[in-house]
Every structure is written in C-alpha cells, then in structure tokens.
Design a protein around this motif. Sequence first.
Motif, PDB file in Angstrom:
ATOM      1  N   ALA A  13       0.270  -1.369   0.065  1.00 45.91           N
ATOM      2  CA  ALA A  13      -0.361   0.018  -0.032  1.00 45.91           C
ATOM      3  C   ALA A  13       1.275   1.251   0.285  1.00 45.91           C
ATOM      4  CB  ALA A  13      -1.040   0.211   1.042  1.00 45.91           C
ATOM      5  N   ILE A  14       0.226   2.141  -0.398  1.00 44.45           N
ATOM      6  CA  ILE A  14       1.069   3.779  -0.171  1.00 44.45           C
ATOM      7  C   ILE A  14       0.510   4.901   0.339  1.00 44.45           C
ATOM      8  CG2 ILE A  14       1.849   5.743  -1.909  1.00 44.45           C
ATOM      9  CD1 ILE A  14       2.568   3.422  -2.653  1.00 44.45           C
ATOM     10  N   VAL A  15       1.521   5.327   1.152  1.00 44.03           N
ATOM     11  CA  VAL A  15       0.661   6.054   2.089  1.00 44.03           C
ATOM     12  C   VAL A  15       0.339   7.098   1.678  1.00 44.03           C
ATOM     13  CG1 VAL A  15       1.512   7.991   3.867  1.00 44.03           C
ATOM     14  CG2 VAL A  15       1.912   5.736   4.083  1.00 44.03           C
ATOM     15  N   THR A  16      -0.842   7.767   1.424  1.00 42.27           N
ATOM     16  CA  THR A  16      -1.198   9.347   0.968  1.00 42.27           C
ATOM     17  C   THR A  16      -2.000  10.440   1.583  1.00 42.27           C
ATOM     18  OG1 THR A  16      -3.581   7.780   1.389  1.00 42.27           O
ATOM     19  CG2 THR A  16      -3.262   7.861  -0.992  1.00 42.27           C
ATOM     20  N   GLY A  17      -1.899  10.274   2.700  1.00 42.87           N
ATOM     21  CA  GLY A  17      -1.796  11.655   4.234  1.00 42.87           C
ATOM     22  C   GLY A  17      -0.554  12.013   4.124  1.00 42.87           C
ATOM     23  N   GLU A  18       0.063  13.179   4.748  1.00 49.14           N
ATOM     24  CA  GLU A  18       1.065  13.696   4.803  1.00 49.14           C
ATOM     25  C   GLU A  18       1.504  13.255   6.135  1.00 49.14           C
ATOM     26  OE1 GLU A  18       2.222  15.636   2.449  1.00 49.14           O
ATOM     27  OE2 GLU A  18       0.759  15.830   0.844  1.00 49.14           O
ATOM     28  N   ASN A  19       2.743  13.016   6.406  1.00 48.11           N
ATOM     29  CA  ASN A  19       3.282  12.709   6.997  1.00 48.11           C
ATOM     30  C   ASN A  19       2.770  12.168   8.337  1.00 48.11           C
ATOM     31  OD1 ASN A  19       5.249  14.174   6.308  1.00 48.11           O
ATOM     32  ND2 ASN A  19       4.479  16.637   6.692  1.00 48.11           N
ATOM     33  N   VAL A  20       1.611  10.897   7.633  1.00 47.66           N
ATOM     34  CA  VAL A  20       0.989  10.256   8.483  1.00 47.66           C
ATOM     35  C   VAL A  20       2.322   9.605   9.601  1.00 47.66           C
ATOM     36  CG1 VAL A  20      -0.218   7.848   8.807  1.00 47.66           C
ATOM     37  CG2 VAL A  20       0.054   9.738   6.811  1.00 47.66           C
ATOM     38  N   GLU A  21       1.466   9.532  11.279  1.00 40.38           N
ATOM     39  CA  GLU A  21       1.971   8.846  11.883  1.00 40.38           C
ATOM     40  C   GLU A  21       1.291   7.328  12.041  1.00 40.38           C
ATOM     41  OE1 GLU A  21       3.957  10.636  13.640  1.00 40.38           O
ATOM     42  OE2 GLU A  21       4.159  12.827  13.661  1.00 40.38           O
ATOM     43  N   ALA A  22       2.330   6.288  12.522  1.00 38.09           N
ATOM     44  CA  ALA A  22       2.837   5.166  12.145  1.00 38.09           C
ATOM     45  C   ALA A  22       2.841   5.202  13.652  1.00 38.09           C
ATOM     46  CB  ALA A  22       3.225   4.304  12.103  1.00 38.09           C
ATOM     47  N   ARG A  23       2.152   4.514  14.668  1.00 36.92           N
ATOM     48  CA  ARG A  23       1.598   4.361  16.057  1.00 36.92           C
ATOM     49  C   ARG A  23       1.987   2.857  16.770  1.00 36.92           C
ATOM     50  NH1 ARG A  23       1.236   9.310  18.248  1.00 36.92           N
ATOM     51  NH2 ARG A  23       0.764  10.849  16.491  1.00 36.92           N
ATOM     52  N   LEU A  24       2.850   2.666  17.821  1.00 36.08           N
ATOM     53  CA  LEU A  24       2.472   1.402  18.792  1.00 36.08           C
ATOM     54  C   LEU A  24       0.342   0.526  18.611  1.00 36.08           C
ATOM     55  CD1 LEU A  24       5.138   2.132  21.433  1.00 36.08           C
ATOM     56  CD2 LEU A  24       5.453   0.150  19.552  1.00 36.08           C
ATOM     57  N   ALA A  25      -0.189   1.666  19.079  1.00 35.27           N
ATOM     58  CA  ALA A  25      -1.440   0.963  19.250  1.00 35.27           C
ATOM     59  C   ALA A  25      -2.446   1.367  18.221  1.00 35.27           C
ATOM     60  CB  ALA A  25      -1.340   0.792  20.571  1.00 35.27           C
ATOM     61  N   THR A  26      -3.563   1.580  18.521  1.00 34.83           N
ATOM     62  CA  THR A  26      -4.512   2.194  17.919  1.00 34.83           C
ATOM     63  C   THR A  26      -5.154   3.217  18.423  1.00 34.83           C
ATOM     64  OG1 THR A  26      -5.934  -0.061  18.350  1.00 34.83           O
ATOM     65  CG2 THR A  26      -5.039   0.217  16.279  1.00 34.83           C
ATOM     66  N   ALA A  27      -4.797   4.065  19.033  1.00 27.91           N
ATOM     67  CA  ALA A  27      -5.197   5.419  19.747  1.00 27.91           C
ATOM     68  C   ALA A  27      -4.245   6.710  19.098  1.00 27.91           C
ATOM     69  CB  ALA A  27      -4.423   5.458  21.147  1.00 27.91           C
ATOM     70  N   THR A  79       7.318   8.493  11.236  1.00 28.37           N
ATOM     71  CA  THR A  79       6.045   8.983  10.670  1.00 28.37           C
ATOM     72  C   THR A  79       6.878   9.011   8.925  1.00 28.37           C
ATOM     73  OG1 THR A  79       6.517  11.373  12.373  1.00 28.37           O
ATOM     74  CG2 THR A  79       6.055  11.905  10.031  1.00 28.37           C
ATOM     75  N   LEU A  80       5.570   8.785   8.623  1.00 28.40           N
ATOM     76  CA  LEU A  80       5.993   8.342   6.824  1.00 28.40           C
ATOM     77  C   LEU A  80       5.669   9.308   5.902  1.00 28.40           C
ATOM     78  CD1 LEU A  80       4.067   5.067   7.666  1.00 28.40           C
ATOM     79  CD2 LEU A  80       6.055   5.508   6.965  1.00 28.40           C
ATOM     80  N   PRO A  81       6.473  10.329   5.089  1.00 26.86           N
ATOM     81  CA  PRO A  81       6.127  11.263   4.049  1.00 26.86           C
ATOM     82  C   PRO A  81       5.100  10.252   2.769  1.00 26.86           C
ATOM     83  CG  PRO A  81       8.179  11.455   4.511  1.00 26.86           C
ATOM     84  CD  PRO A  81       7.791   9.564   4.855  1.00 26.86           C
ATOM     85  N   SER A  82       4.273  10.894   2.781  1.00 24.74           N
ATOM     86  CA  SER A  82       3.047  11.039   1.329  1.00 24.74           C
ATOM     87  C   SER A  82       4.040  10.413   0.041  1.00 24.74           C
ATOM     88  CB  SER A  82       2.326  12.000   0.595  1.00 24.74           C
ATOM     89  OG  SER A  82       1.203  11.514  -0.231  1.00 24.74           O
ATOM     90  N   GLY A  83       3.042   8.851  -0.192  1.00 25.94           N
ATOM     91  CA  GLY A  83       4.359   8.707  -1.051  1.00 25.94           C
ATOM     92  C   GLY A  83       4.653   7.549  -0.827  1.00 25.94           C
ATOM     93  N   SER A  84       5.024   7.677   0.817  1.00 26.02           N
ATOM     94  CA  SER A  84       5.611   6.205   1.252  1.00 26.02           C
ATOM     95  C   SER A  84       5.072   4.240   0.909  1.00 26.02           C
ATOM     96  CB  SER A  84       5.865   6.552   2.756  1.00 26.02           C
ATOM     97  OG  SER A  84       7.063   7.537   2.978  1.00 26.02           O
ATOM     98  N   GLU A  85       6.196   3.410   1.061  1.00 23.17           N
ATOM     99  CA  GLU A  85       5.636   1.772   1.044  1.00 23.17           C
ATOM    100  C   GLU A  85       5.261   1.580   2.219  1.00 23.17           C
ATOM    101  OE1 GLU A  85       7.338   0.841  -2.573  1.00 23.17           O
ATOM    102  OE2 GLU A  85       8.824   0.132  -1.757  1.00 23.17           O
TER     103      GLU A  85
END
Length: 244
Positions: free
Chosen positions: A183-197, A205-211
């Motif tokens: 999948a490709i990250v389509t949001g801007e600077n999306v934060e991946a976290r340790l839990a669903t909160a 932190t994932l820049p837009s377009g990251s795999e």
Amino acid sequence: MRRSIVVILTIFLFAAASLVAQSSAQFAKANQEFANGDFKTAIEDYEALVRSGRDTPNLFYNLGNAYFRTKDFGHAILNYERALALDPHHPEAEANLRIARDEARALELLPNKWERVFGSATENQYVVMAAVAFWIALFSILAFAFNRRRSLLLLSILSFSILALALMASYELDGGKNGRGLAIVTGENVEARLATADNANRVLTLPSGSEIKIISQRGDWIYAALPNDLRGWMPANNAEQVRM
C-alpha cells in the motif's frame, strides 16, 4: 428459439461496444483536459474510469501524471505503482515513479532475501511456469506408465522440482514488498503508532508516497510493516493498496 438467442447476443454486443466507445471517449476527454492544464477535472474523469472497472496501465500512468501536476505525490506514486503492477516493464511509469519519490522524499520497503533471489521474474510469470511444469510432469508420468523409459522418469522429477520452485517463488513474491499487501501512504506525514490510539507512542513518521505492507486491520486502523524494518498502526484512510 435460435432467433431469440441471436437477438440477445446482438443486444449484448451492441451494449458492450457502446460501453467501450463511451469509455474511450471519456479517456480522450480526460487526456484533453490534462493537455489544457485542467488537472483537477482530468483527475475526476480518470478516477471515474477507474471506478467503472477500466484498469489499464496507461490509465493509471496518466492519472499519476495528473496527480503529480497538482503536487499530490502520494496519489501520483500510488497510480504509477498500479500501472507497474499491470505492466512491470512500463518505462515511463518507472521513470516518473522515481521522480515522484524524490520529490516526496518517500520511504521505501526493502525486499527480503527471497524476493532478491526470485526477483528476476514476476509473480504471474512464476504462476505460468508452475502450470507448464505441472502439465509436463503429469504427461511424463502417464507416458512412463506405458513406456518405462528412464528419461521420462527424470523428466517428471525435473518438472516437479521446477513446479515446487515456481510455487515457492510465487508465494514469496505475493507476500513480499510488491505483493498483495503493498500500500502507499496518501496522507501527509502520517504517524505510525504502537497502538490504535492517536496518543500512542510514535513509531515512524511517513511522508506521502511511502510504501507500507498491510498485515491486518482493526476497525479504522491498519497494522503494517513499515520501512526501516519497523511495524506500527496507522489510520486506514491514510493509505491505499496498490492491488485493487
């Protein structure tokens, strides 16, 4: 009865031809809008074609170009990847994908050791290889039953070996970075976290377009393999799978 069948087939073929003509006309319209610099309208028309079920490499390539012109690099990269999933040897999509990744500073997943070993062919090519090897093995065994030639036995053993190798390669590629979960990250600077909160500790932190590679989903969150050998949770609406 025969006349009714002919009439039904004629109506069906006419309807199919009309849909193809309409689709081609809309594609030409979107291309003209792109040429005129009306990129947002072109995106709307290209996306409508995608929703209608049309999925050709050039449609996704053109859609990627339109998104690139609006500086939406996440969706540009997504559609270049979709074009390459359908046609791995699309040179323009490959070139523009590299440019878009550089512009977005997108992060990439690294292939595992098995992907590097089997990467000389695509998953579909290994599936075809497995099918051919299966039928050769089957016919060689049948032939050996009637003619006890050692060469037929050796051929069946070789074919089954190729079958096993091709199935293994197909399995590893399907589960790899370019497999079904890509999948490709389509949001801007999306934060991946340790839990669903939203207040959980940040993993990356994932820049837009990251795999990323989606592993599972829980409600509105997805759990994914991330670049840099990390894993984390992120909102599902911030990424789209390459394979539709």
